[in-house]
Design an enzyme around this catalytic site. Structure first.
Site, PDB file in Angstrom:
ATOM      1  NE  ARG A  86      18.284  59.027 -29.296  1.00 58.11           N
ATOM      2  CZ  ARG A  86      19.500  58.620 -30.164  1.00 58.11           C
ATOM      3  NH1 ARG A  86      19.584  57.273 -30.474  1.00 58.11           N
ATOM      4  NH2 ARG A  86      20.060  59.351 -30.528  1.00 58.11           N
ATOM      5  CB  CYS A 104      19.983  62.732 -29.113  1.00 58.02           C
ATOM      6  SG  CYS A 104      19.282  62.498 -30.754  1.00 58.02           S
TER       7      CYS A 104
END
Length: 329
Positions: free
Chosen positions: A18, A2
């Site tokens: 994100r 991520c």
């Protein structure tokens, strides 16, 4: 895997969000938890109550909200990112400590504090206990990035060396190794520039760029955690924003698209494609959660302040993963 990002717009709004890079869907959806929400802390098997309403992407397991990232009505935001081989959870609770399982750190922090400065003293008491949510849900391997409307940003990591809190001045986070390693690694890219390189002379030969677009030469282009950290930090630092919040949101999504995973580019040991399932962006002052998905690049928006934050039930919004096209004729 991520990548998380923070960004401040020219008109003073703080953005946080994100890329969720993962090889499978985890039944995720935008989830609103109201004020004064009661849940069971599995680490101590006792009921606890949050203070603030919060919104973010997560999943409900046994009526328990498990957030990947979330922000509260005061703007404090937190995201959990995969931290394999480094994260460490304690086996037993400790008296006099705030005992929390790792999947509840977002719920606890965002649910009870307004700012980083208010949260930091309490973090020193936190004891993360490796007690699963249930027998079918494995413990996550995580570290966390948090940001508030004052512009403060920190990273929390719990390793074999204990719990550490880092001030995050670059405003990004990816995955392993540890955050301080990533900061040291940036030194290798100290000469990377967004500007077109100039003519140089080697021996008696004039060397000229082959064409326009040579800015950023030397940036890594692969999808590893270390490379994404460098590239995201570079893109964030050199982004050019317009005058309003919307411009910041547009650039936010563009920055994260620069480190997103495309199907077929990253294949797991189980021969599954790792992709960016969704990208989120939260306006922390307004309480608006924006997101798009791998299959639907239209930006969707949910304003938590238009909802009943004193409600009694968790509200789950439809996860809009089907492509929307604006047909002009």
């Amino acid at each position: 895997m991520c990548t998380a990002l923070t960004l401040k717009t020219k008109d003073g709004y703080h953005l946080f969000g994100r890329n969720m890079d993962i090889e499978f869907s985890f039944n995720q959806a935008v989830t609103l938890v109201p004020r004064n929400f009661t849940y069971t802390n599995r680490a101590i098997d006792k009921s606890e109550k949050t203070k603030y309403a919060m919104i973010g992407m997560g999943t409900i397991i046994d009526n328990h909200p498990c957030y990947a990232e979330a922000m509260n009505e005061k703007g404090l935001s937190c995201a959990g990112l995969n931290f394999p081989r480094y994260s460490h959870w304690e086996e037993e609770t400790m008296e006099g400590k705030i005992n929390i399982p790792p999947y509840d750190l977002i719920l606890w922090a965002v649910g009870n504090f307004e700012s980083i400065s208010e949260l930091k003293p309490e973090l020193e008491k936190v004891h993360i206990v490796g007690k699963p949510l249930n027998e079918n849900t494995p413990l996550p391997t995580l570290h966390w990035i948090l940001s508030d409307t004052k512009g403060d940003c920190i990273v929390i990591e719990n390793t074999m060396e204990g719990l550490k809190i880092f001030d995050n001045k670059v405003g990004v986070l990816t995955n392993a190794p540890t955050f301080d390693w990533h900061i040291t690694n940036l030194v290798q890219y100290i000469k990377v520039s967004p500007t077109q390189p100039s003519e140089t002379i080697l021996g008696e030969e004039n060397i000229n760029p082959l064409g326009q677009g040579d800015g950023g030469r030397g940036l890594p282009g692969d999808f590893s955690s270390t490379s994404r950290f460098v590239k995201a930090a570079f893109l964030r630092s050199n982004s050019v924003l317009g005058d309003d919040e919307l411009s910041g949101i547009v650039e936010f999504f563009h920055i994260l698209s620069g480190v997103s995973m495309i199907r077929g580019s990253v294949v797991t040991p189980q021969n599954i494609n790792d992709i960016t399932q969704y990208t989120s962006c939260m306006c922390q002052e307004k309480g608006i959660y924006y997101y798009n998905t791998y299959n639907n690049n239209q930006i969707n928006a949910i304003d938590m302040k238009k909802e009943n934050l004193d409600g009694k039930e968790i509200k789950v919004f439809e996860y809009r993963d089907k492509q929307v096209i604006n047909y002009e004729n």
